[in-house]
Design a protein around this motif. Structure first.
Motif, PDB file in Angstrom:
ATOM      1  N   LEU A 205       0.813  -1.215   0.000  1.00  0.00           N
ATOM      2  CA  LEU A 205       0.000   0.000   0.000  1.00  0.00           C
ATOM      3  C   LEU A 205       0.847   1.266   0.000  1.00  0.00           C
ATOM      4  CD1 LEU A 205      -2.732  -1.050   2.584  1.00  0.00           C
ATOM      5  CD2 LEU A 205      -2.869  -1.084   0.082  1.00  0.00           C
ATOM      6  N   GLY A 206       2.154   1.123  -0.051  1.00  0.00           N
ATOM      7  CA  GLY A 206       3.047   2.267   0.022  1.00  0.00           C
ATOM      8  C   GLY A 206       3.364   2.588   1.472  1.00  0.00           C
ATOM      9  N   GLY A 207       4.208   3.538   1.680  1.00  0.00           N
ATOM     10  CA  GLY A 207       4.618   3.898   3.028  1.00  0.00           C
ATOM     11  C   GLY A 207       5.863   3.139   3.438  1.00  0.00           C
ATOM     12  N   ALA A 208       6.179   3.247   4.697  1.00  0.00           N
ATOM     13  CA  ALA A 208       7.395   2.624   5.229  1.00  0.00           C
ATOM     14  C   ALA A 208       7.347   1.119   5.046  1.00  0.00           C
ATOM     15  CB  ALA A 208       7.551   2.969   6.709  1.00  0.00           C
ATOM     16  N   GLY A 209       8.491   0.551   4.752  1.00  0.00           N
ATOM     17  CA  GLY A 209       8.604  -0.892   4.578  1.00  0.00           C
ATOM     18  C   GLY A 209       9.360  -1.528   5.719  1.00  0.00           C
ATOM     19  N   LEU A 210       9.574  -2.820   5.599  1.00  0.00           N
ATOM     20  CA  LEU A 210      10.322  -3.589   6.591  1.00  0.00           C
ATOM     21  C   LEU A 210      11.794  -3.638   6.208  1.00  0.00           C
ATOM     22  CD1 LEU A 210       7.947  -6.670   6.868  1.00  0.00           C
ATOM     23  CD2 LEU A 210       8.219  -4.851   8.564  1.00  0.00           C
ATOM     24  N   THR A 211      12.670  -3.622   7.195  1.00  0.00           N
ATOM     25  CA  THR A 211      14.078  -3.874   6.954  1.00  0.00           C
ATOM     26  C   THR A 211      14.232  -5.361   6.680  1.00  0.00           C
ATOM     27  OG1 THR A 211      14.717  -2.096   8.452  1.00  0.00           O
ATOM     28  CG2 THR A 211      16.407  -3.735   7.933  1.00  0.00           C
ATOM     29  N   ILE A 212      14.983  -5.697   5.648  1.00  0.00           N
ATOM     30  CA  ILE A 212      15.239  -7.103   5.343  1.00  0.00           C
ATOM     31  C   ILE A 212      16.677  -7.446   5.718  1.00  0.00           C
ATOM     32  CG2 ILE A 212      13.489  -7.273   3.532  1.00  0.00           C
ATOM     33  CD1 ILE A 212      15.790  -6.986   1.500  1.00  0.00           C
ATOM     34  N   TYR A 213      16.903  -8.710   6.033  1.00  0.00           N
ATOM     35  CA  TYR A 213      18.222  -9.194   6.413  1.00  0.00           C
ATOM     36  C   TYR A 213      18.584 -10.389   5.544  1.00  0.00           C
ATOM     37  CZ  TYR A 213      17.363  -6.407  10.584  1.00  0.00           C
ATOM     38  OH  TYR A 213      17.073  -5.375  11.437  1.00  0.00           O
ATOM     39  N   PRO A 214      19.798 -10.395   4.992  1.00  0.00           N
ATOM     40  CA  PRO A 214      20.240 -11.570   4.231  1.00  0.00           C
ATOM     41  C   PRO A 214      20.275 -12.800   5.142  1.00  0.00           C
ATOM     42  CG  PRO A 214      21.696  -9.707   3.859  1.00  0.00           C
ATOM     43  CD  PRO A 214      20.789  -9.332   4.989  1.00  0.00           C
ATOM     44  N   THR A 215      19.894 -13.941   4.595  1.00  0.00           N
ATOM     45  CA  THR A 215      19.932 -15.195   5.348  1.00  0.00           C
ATOM     46  C   THR A 215      20.704 -16.247   4.568  1.00  0.00           C
ATOM     47  OG1 THR A 215      17.884 -16.029   4.378  1.00  0.00           O
ATOM     48  CG2 THR A 215      17.682 -14.780   6.431  1.00  0.00           C
ATOM     49  N   ARG A 216      21.181 -17.237   5.275  1.00  0.00           N
ATOM     50  CA  ARG A 216      21.786 -18.406   4.652  1.00  0.00           C
ATOM     51  C   ARG A 216      21.651 -19.568   5.617  1.00  0.00           C
ATOM     52  NH1 ARG A 216      28.323 -17.065   4.912  1.00  0.00           N
ATOM     53  NH2 ARG A 216      28.543 -17.379   7.161  1.00  0.00           N
ATOM     54  N   ILE A 217      21.781 -20.774   5.081  1.00  0.00           N
ATOM     55  CA  ILE A 217      21.747 -21.993   5.889  1.00  0.00           C
ATOM     56  C   ILE A 217      23.124 -22.634   5.774  1.00  0.00           C
ATOM     57  CG2 ILE A 217      20.570 -24.183   6.325  1.00  0.00           C
ATOM     58  CD1 ILE A 217      18.702 -21.691   6.368  1.00  0.00           C
ATOM     59  N   VAL A 218      23.788 -22.842   6.905  1.00  0.00           N
ATOM     60  CA  VAL A 218      25.109 -23.464   6.930  1.00  0.00           C
ATOM     61  C   VAL A 218      25.048 -24.654   7.870  1.00  0.00           C
ATOM     62  CG1 VAL A 218      27.547 -23.143   7.494  1.00  0.00           C
ATOM     63  CG2 VAL A 218      26.258 -21.265   6.466  1.00  0.00           C
ATOM     64  N   ASP A 219      25.260 -25.843   7.326  1.00  0.00           N
ATOM     65  CA  ASP A 219      25.219 -27.075   8.121  1.00  0.00           C
ATOM     66  C   ASP A 219      23.935 -27.187   8.937  1.00  0.00           C
ATOM     67  OD1 ASP A 219      27.752 -27.855   7.177  1.00  0.00           O
ATOM     68  OD2 ASP A 219      28.760 -26.737   8.768  1.00  0.00           O
ATOM     69  N   GLY A 220      22.806 -26.802   8.323  1.00  0.00           N
ATOM     70  CA  GLY A 220      21.512 -26.916   8.982  1.00  0.00           C
ATOM     71  C   GLY A 220      21.203 -25.815   9.973  1.00  0.00           C
ATOM     72  N   ILE A 221      22.064 -24.795  10.062  1.00  0.00           N
ATOM     73  CA  ILE A 221      21.867 -23.673  10.985  1.00  0.00           C
ATOM     74  C   ILE A 221      21.494 -22.428  10.184  1.00  0.00           C
ATOM     75  CG2 ILE A 221      22.948 -22.157  12.719  1.00  0.00           C
ATOM     76  CD1 ILE A 221      22.617 -25.052  13.657  1.00  0.00           C
ATOM     77  N   VAL A 222      20.433 -21.736  10.608  1.00  0.00           N
ATOM     78  CA  VAL A 222      20.031 -20.483   9.981  1.00  0.00           C
ATOM     79  C   VAL A 222      20.961 -19.384  10.489  1.00  0.00           C
ATOM     80  CG1 VAL A 222      18.197 -18.770   9.744  1.00  0.00           C
ATOM     81  CG2 VAL A 222      17.619 -21.213   9.843  1.00  0.00           C
ATOM     82  N   GLU A 223      21.505 -18.615   9.554  1.00  0.00           N
ATOM     83  CA  GLU A 223      22.344 -17.476   9.885  1.00  0.00           C
ATOM     84  C   GLU A 223      21.775 -16.233   9.229  1.00  0.00           C
ATOM     85  OE1 GLU A 223      26.338 -18.422   8.666  1.00  0.00           O
ATOM     86  OE2 GLU A 223      26.672 -19.648  10.444  1.00  0.00           O
ATOM     87  N   ILE A 224      21.920 -15.094   9.927  1.00  0.00           N
ATOM     88  CA  ILE A 224      21.448 -13.792   9.447  1.00  0.00           C
ATOM     89  C   ILE A 224      22.626 -12.841   9.435  1.00  0.00           C
ATOM     90  CG2 ILE A 224      19.989 -11.806   9.980  1.00  0.00           C
ATOM     91  CD1 ILE A 224      18.053 -13.686  11.321  1.00  0.00           C
ATOM     92  N   ALA A 225      22.732 -12.045   8.377  1.00  0.00           N
ATOM     93  CA  ALA A 225      23.739 -10.984   8.335  1.00  0.00           C
ATOM     94  C   ALA A 225      23.129  -9.770   9.009  1.00  0.00           C
ATOM     95  CB  ALA A 225      24.134 -10.667   6.908  1.00  0.00           C
ATOM     96  N   ALA A 226      23.617  -9.464  10.187  1.00  0.00           N
ATOM     97  CA  ALA A 226      23.124  -8.316  10.950  1.00  0.00           C
ATOM     98  C   ALA A 226      24.300  -7.418  11.278  1.00  0.00           C
ATOM     99  CB  ALA A 226      22.418  -8.789  12.226  1.00  0.00           C
ATOM    100  N   ALA A 227      24.008  -6.153  11.525  1.00  0.00           N
ATOM    101  CA  ALA A 227      25.064  -5.180  11.809  1.00  0.00           C
ATOM    102  C   ALA A 227      25.913  -5.645  12.986  1.00  0.00           C
ATOM    103  CB  ALA A 227      24.456  -3.813  12.097  1.00  0.00           C
ATOM    104  N   ALA A 228      27.196  -5.406  12.851  1.00  0.00           N
ATOM    105  CA  ALA A 228      28.133  -5.799  13.911  1.00  0.00           C
ATOM    106  C   ALA A 228      28.061  -4.849  15.075  1.00  0.00           C
ATOM    107  CB  ALA A 228      29.555  -5.820  13.353  1.00  0.00           C
TER     108      ALA A 228
END
Length: 133
Positions: free
Chosen positions: A110-133
């Protein structure tokens, strides 16, 4: 952990203006949980540093991560939203006012502010997120 430099994560406002959530911020891949702990088409919230992130595992095992903060109300509720799709695009509907957001771009339909998205990956069955250090 591997260091990652995030490029721009942008969302379009209702007037088409771009807002940048992160630009060139150093980030680390953060372990979140085993992929097996996530239920398909059901949201879960994770706390990474001081950020609440909503995770969604879709059919086929793809995991999307977005801010848990509802842009309209600032309530931390997006993990309780309704998973769906618009055409082939995965979406999440806010549990409060039912605004629909694209899980790949964070854009509000509908327009307006959106959600922040975060890159994800699966490594050895573990979900990982790239988040600010």
């Amino acid at each position: 952990m591997t260091e990652l430099v995030l490029d721009k994560v942008e969302n379009a406002d209702s007037d088409g203006a771009q807002t940048t959530a992160r630009t060139g911020a150093p980030a680390l891949w953060q372990h979140v949980c085993p992929l097996a702990d996530l239920e398909e088409s059901w949201g879960e919230a994770a706390l990474i540093g001081d950020e609440q992130i909503a995770l969604f595992k879709l059919p086929g095992g793809k995991v999307h991560a977005v801010s848990n903060r509802d842009p309209r109300t600032s309530a931390q509720v997006m993990a309780r939203g309704i998973v769906g799709s618009t055409g082939l695009r995965p979406t999440i509907a806010s549990p409060l006012h039912k605004e629909i957001y694209d899980l790949e771009t964070g854009e509000c339909q509908l327009g307006g502010a959106g959600l922040t998205i975060y890159p994800t990956r699966i490594v050895d069955g573990i979900v990982e997120i790239a988040a600010a250090a």
